[in-house]
Write a protein that holds these residues in place. Structure first.
Motif, mmCIF file in Angstrom:
data_model
loop_
_atom_site.group_PDB
_atom_site.id
_atom_site.type_symbol
_atom_site.label_atom_id
_atom_site.label_comp_id
_atom_site.label_asym_id
_atom_site.label_seq_id
_atom_site.Cartn_x
_atom_site.Cartn_y
_atom_site.Cartn_z
ATOM 1 N N ILE A 1 22.644 24.754 20.393
ATOM 2 C CA ILE A 1 22.435 24.123 18.932
ATOM 3 C C ILE A 1 20.814 24.450 18.090
ATOM 4 N N LEU A 2 20.602 24.449 16.323
ATOM 5 C CA LEU A 2 19.292 24.370 16.491
ATOM 6 C C LEU A 2 19.277 23.490 15.222
ATOM 7 N N PHE A 3 18.310 22.434 15.093
ATOM 8 C CA PHE A 3 17.516 21.866 14.168
ATOM 9 C C PHE A 3 16.063 22.078 14.366
ATOM 10 N N ASN A 4 16.241 20.857 13.454
ATOM 11 C CA ASN A 4 14.421 21.276 12.655
ATOM 12 C C ASN A 4 14.180 20.633 11.304
ATOM 13 N N THR A 5 13.190 19.437 11.151
ATOM 14 C CA THR A 5 12.872 19.219 10.135
ATOM 15 C C THR A 5 11.688 19.345 9.866
ATOM 16 N N THR A 6 10.493 18.189 9.101
ATOM 17 C CA THR A 6 9.540 17.541 8.883
ATOM 18 C C THR A 6 9.206 16.357 7.879
ATOM 19 N N ASP A 7 8.133 15.803 8.328
ATOM 20 C CA ASP A 7 7.565 14.443 7.749
ATOM 21 C C ASP A 7 6.162 14.684 6.973
ATOM 22 N N ALA A 8 6.330 14.844 6.040
ATOM 23 C CA ALA A 8 5.184 14.993 5.530
ATOM 24 C C ALA A 8 3.626 14.280 5.342
ATOM 25 N N ASP B 1 3.594 4.651 7.054
ATOM 26 C CA ASP B 1 3.876 5.725 6.791
ATOM 27 C C ASP B 1 5.774 4.528 6.905
ATOM 28 N N THR B 2 6.153 4.718 5.402
ATOM 29 C CA THR B 2 7.429 4.107 5.165
ATOM 30 C C THR B 2 8.957 5.067 4.920
ATOM 31 N N SER B 3 8.110 6.279 4.561
ATOM 32 C CA SER B 3 8.885 6.683 4.944
ATOM 33 C C SER B 3 10.076 7.882 5.610
ATOM 34 N N GLN B 4 11.661 8.492 5.353
ATOM 35 C CA GLN B 4 12.040 8.675 6.277
ATOM 36 C C GLN B 4 11.508 10.577 6.642
ATOM 37 N N PRO B 5 11.908 10.802 7.698
ATOM 38 C CA PRO B 5 11.406 12.176 8.191
ATOM 39 C C PRO B 5 12.820 13.357 6.891
ATOM 40 N N ALA C 1 16.069 12.447 13.996
ATOM 41 C CA ALA C 1 14.617 12.392 13.915
ATOM 42 C C ALA C 1 13.677 11.731 13.794
ATOM 43 N N TYR C 2 12.874 11.282 14.090
ATOM 44 C CA TYR C 2 11.577 9.434 14.739
ATOM 45 C C TYR C 2 10.225 10.245 13.649
ATOM 46 N N ASP C 3 9.945 9.728 13.314
ATOM 47 C CA ASP C 3 8.390 10.416 13.087
ATOM 48 C C ASP C 3 7.455 8.912 13.969
ATOM 49 N N GLU C 4 6.209 9.469 13.436
ATOM 50 C CA GLU C 4 5.382 8.894 14.460
ATOM 51 C C GLU C 4 5.540 7.342 14.000
ATOM 52 N N ALA C 5 5.688 6.800 12.586
ATOM 53 C CA ALA C 5 5.427 5.150 12.687
ATOM 54 C C ALA C 5 7.007 4.699 13.163
ATOM 55 N N GLY C 6 8.320 5.077 13.464
ATOM 56 C CA GLY C 6 9.621 4.812 14.015
ATOM 57 C C GLY C 6 10.402 4.822 13.181
ATOM 58 N N ASN C 7 10.668 5.581 11.542
ATOM 59 C CA ASN C 7 11.586 6.006 10.823
ATOM 60 C C ASN C 7 11.801 6.831 11.330
ATOM 61 N N ALA C 8 13.588 7.287 10.726
ATOM 62 C CA ALA C 8 14.453 8.096 11.282
ATOM 63 C C ALA C 8 15.400 8.960 10.347
ATOM 64 N N THR C 9 15.785 10.011 10.193
ATOM 65 C CA THR C 9 16.447 10.473 9.758
ATOM 66 C C THR C 9 17.890 10.934 10.743
ATOM 67 N N LEU D 1 0.538 -1.420 0.263
ATOM 68 C CA LEU D 1 0.289 0.201 -0.018
ATOM 69 C C LEU D 1 0.665 1.347 0.230
ATOM 70 N N PRO D 2 -0.102 2.517 -0.839
ATOM 71 C CA PRO D 2 1.153 3.716 -0.619
ATOM 72 C C PRO D 2 1.216 3.902 0.840
ATOM 73 N N ASP D 3 2.320 5.088 1.053
ATOM 74 C CA ASP D 3 1.559 5.687 2.299
ATOM 75 C C ASP D 3 0.321 6.618 2.349
#
Length: 584
Positions: A305-312, A281-285, A356-364, A253-255
């Motif tokens: 330190i500063l850091f920030n990312t997103t997960d679509a 959700d199979t994709s990483q942040p 960074a971890y998303d709600e599905a546990g994928n990490a970047t 199935l697609p994300d």
């Protein structure tokens, strides 16, 4: 006629007033609600699963339901009770059961606007048929309360269920005989089959598995199922399976969020449509970088330190931050990610990792180097390069005001002996006397400072000094410090001397006794041999005298020669042995 016309309006007004008064004092009639078991009947074989639901139907909002049920524990064994899909969201008494007593109890509340409608699920009960006979599930007590602010009991009916359990049929070689077909289990109003997932059990969570598996328990006499998976939460299923299936795997199935829809047909018709949500959700942040707003080289011991990312798809759940080879320092929520203060760090070079971890546990992950420079180390203004035994090492110096100064003491092999610290005053001056007493030898000390912010200097190079002994005073001090050892050593020497003197005296006594005995033995031997020699000489003389009167026989001549020779040899041996005795 005219009089009648004049009285009619008055009578109508009086009748209307009486009617209004009667209606005003009539009691309020509450709407009715029903608590029932679904399905209400069915036929099962021994060993089969019997799944029923406790449902509520009400045409007005209700917010509390409770019940006590009994079941035939001679024909049924209760396996589990599930609260999944229930409109009750707060349980004042968790659902419980007893196979020994054959009882079930529950009590819960629907917080919020309550529930109204047909076929609202309270709990799902799973039995297993264990013996032939009639299996009944009936209410012994039940209550449904209206969501009217007064807790009005609106229970109108409580309907149980009755099932027939028969022996499991085993096909034989006989000719098949017509068998009585049990009536199908009717579908209760609003009945729908519960859907479960072994791969995506929680409909609110996200998963990185894009091939979910769904399964469900088929009701009695299920003939056909229809399924569908799409992104619409209320779709009607269209894909048909006959005979009915009880599980389905959908692969690749697609994300995104998807909905599995299910409908079951029995002899009574099609059930209501059941829905199950899966979040994939199979994709990483998205990739990101770490920024040091004050530079990657800093004297601040706790840099920002500063850091920030997103997960679509599912969104960023949290970050993990660690420095160097240590474990994660903090699981930072996304709201705290910018800015983030690192823990206090000693001077040195570090690699900072942020994941960074998303709600599905994928990490970047991202990493960056950071250098913490040390502040100026203390300046030593006074210290003794030589100490005597018993003196304390006193050190003076200057550094930052109100700072902590550490002194580390090392032996000649570079092994740390002790570390002590002191505080500098408001002018930055400090003084410390180490409490450690030192034996004679070579030593060194180092210093480092920590200021009020927690910033630290590097450790200074070792500063050497020595500890020596004075001739008399230091010897006395040494003896005092090691008095016990000296006493033990002295006692040992005294003991050895005493034993030695006793041994010498004993040896002298033994020597004198030995000399006396040897002298006496020598005298005795000489006297005895002289006496023996004298007697033998007399016998030899007689033989010589006899020789003048008559000739000696051959044996007598041989004896005389051998005897004289042996006597001379014996005298020589005795004399040599006596001479070999050492003169003591």
């Amino acid at each position: 006629m005219a009089q009648c016309e004049e009285r009619t309006p008055s009578m109508n007004h009086r009748a209307l007033l009486i009617l209004l008064l009667v209606l005003a004092f009539l009691p309020n009639v509450a709407a009715a609600a029903t608590l029932y078991v679904s399905p209400a009947s069915g036929t099962y074989e021994v060993g089969e699963v019997v799944s029923v639901r406790i449902l509520v139907s009400s045409d007005q909002s209700v917010n509390a339901v409770s019940g006590s049920l009994s079941f035939s524990n001679d024909t049924l064994t209760l396996s589990s009770i599930s609260k999944s899909g229930s409109f009750v969201n707060f349980w004042t008494q968790e659902p419980t059961f007893s196979n020994g007593a054959g009882t079930i109890d529950f009590e819960g509340v629907s917080l919020g606007s309550g529930y109204s409608g047909s076929g609202g699920t309270v709990i799902t009960i799973t039995f297993r048929a264990k013996a032939p006979g009639t299996a009944r599930v009936s209410f012994t007590a039940a209550s449904i309360l209206a969501n009217d602010g007064q807790g009005t009991d609106v229970t109108e009916a409580k309907n149980g269920a009755s099932f027939s359990v028969r022996e499991r049929t085993t096909p034989g070689p006989q000719k098949p005989q017509p068998q009585e077909v049990a009536p199908p289990a009717p579908l209760a109003p609003g009945f729908g089959v519960l859907i479960f997932s072994s791969t995506h059990p929680n409909q609110q969570k996200w998963y990185d598995n894009n091939s979910p598996r769904f399964y469900w328990t088929l009701p009695a006499n299920a003939r056909e199922v229809r399924v569908l998976l799409d992104s619409n939460p209320k779709s009607m299923p269209t894909k048909s399976y006959a005979p009915a299936i009880s599980s389905k795997i959908v692969e690749d199935l697609p994300d995104g969020t998807h909905y599995f829809h299910l409908q079951v047909r029995t002899d009574s018709g099609w059930s209501a449509v059941s829905h199950f949500k899966v979040n994939i959700d199979t994709s990483q942040p998205d990739p990101f970088s770490i920024v040091f707003p004050h530079g990657s080289i800093s004297i601040d011991p706790q840099p920002i330190i500063l850091f920030n990312t997103t997960d679509a798809v599912s969104g960023v759940a949290y970050y993990e931050v660690k420095v160097g080879d240590g474990g994660p320092l903090k699981a930072a929520a996304a709201a705290d990610s910018n800015p983030y203060a690192l823990p206090l760090l000693d001077p040195g070079r570090y690699v900072v990792y942020v994941t960074a971890y998303d709600e599905a546990g994928n990490a970047t992950s991202a990493e960056s180097e950071l250098t913490i420079e040390g502040i100026e180390h203390p300046t030593i203004t006074s210290y003794p390069s030589k100490l005597t035994v018993g003196d304390f090492l006193a050190i003076r110096g200057t550094t930052y005001q109100n700072a902590t100064v550490e002194i580390a003491l090392y032996d000649k092999d570079g092994e740390r002996i002790v570390t002590e610290s002191t505080k500098s005053n408001s002018f930055g001056d400090f003084e410390i006397s180490l409490s450690k007493r030192l034996a004679p030898g070579e030593y060194a000390f180092t210093t480092r400072v920590t200021d009020s912010r927690g910033a630290r200097s590097v450790e200074t190079d070792p500063i050497a000094f020595s500890v020596t002994l004075h001739l008399i005073a230091d010897a006395l001090t040494f003896v005092t410090n090691y008095f016990v050892i000296v006493v033990i050593f002295g006692m040992a020497i005294f003991g050895i001397a005493t034993v030695g003197l006793w041994g010498i005296a004993r040896l002298t006594q033994l020597r004198a006794s030995l000399v006396k005995e040897v002298t006496e033995a020598e005298t005795t031997v000489k006297k005895s041999f002289a006496l023996l020699k004298s007697d033998l000489a007399k016998h030899i003389k007689r033989l010589h005298a006899a020789r003048k009167n008559r000739p000696l026989t051959e044996d007598e001549l041989l004896f005389l020669e051998d005897f004289e020779r042996d006597l001379e040899e014996a005298e020589r041996i005795i004399r040599d042995e006596v001479d070999d005795i050492p003169k003591l």
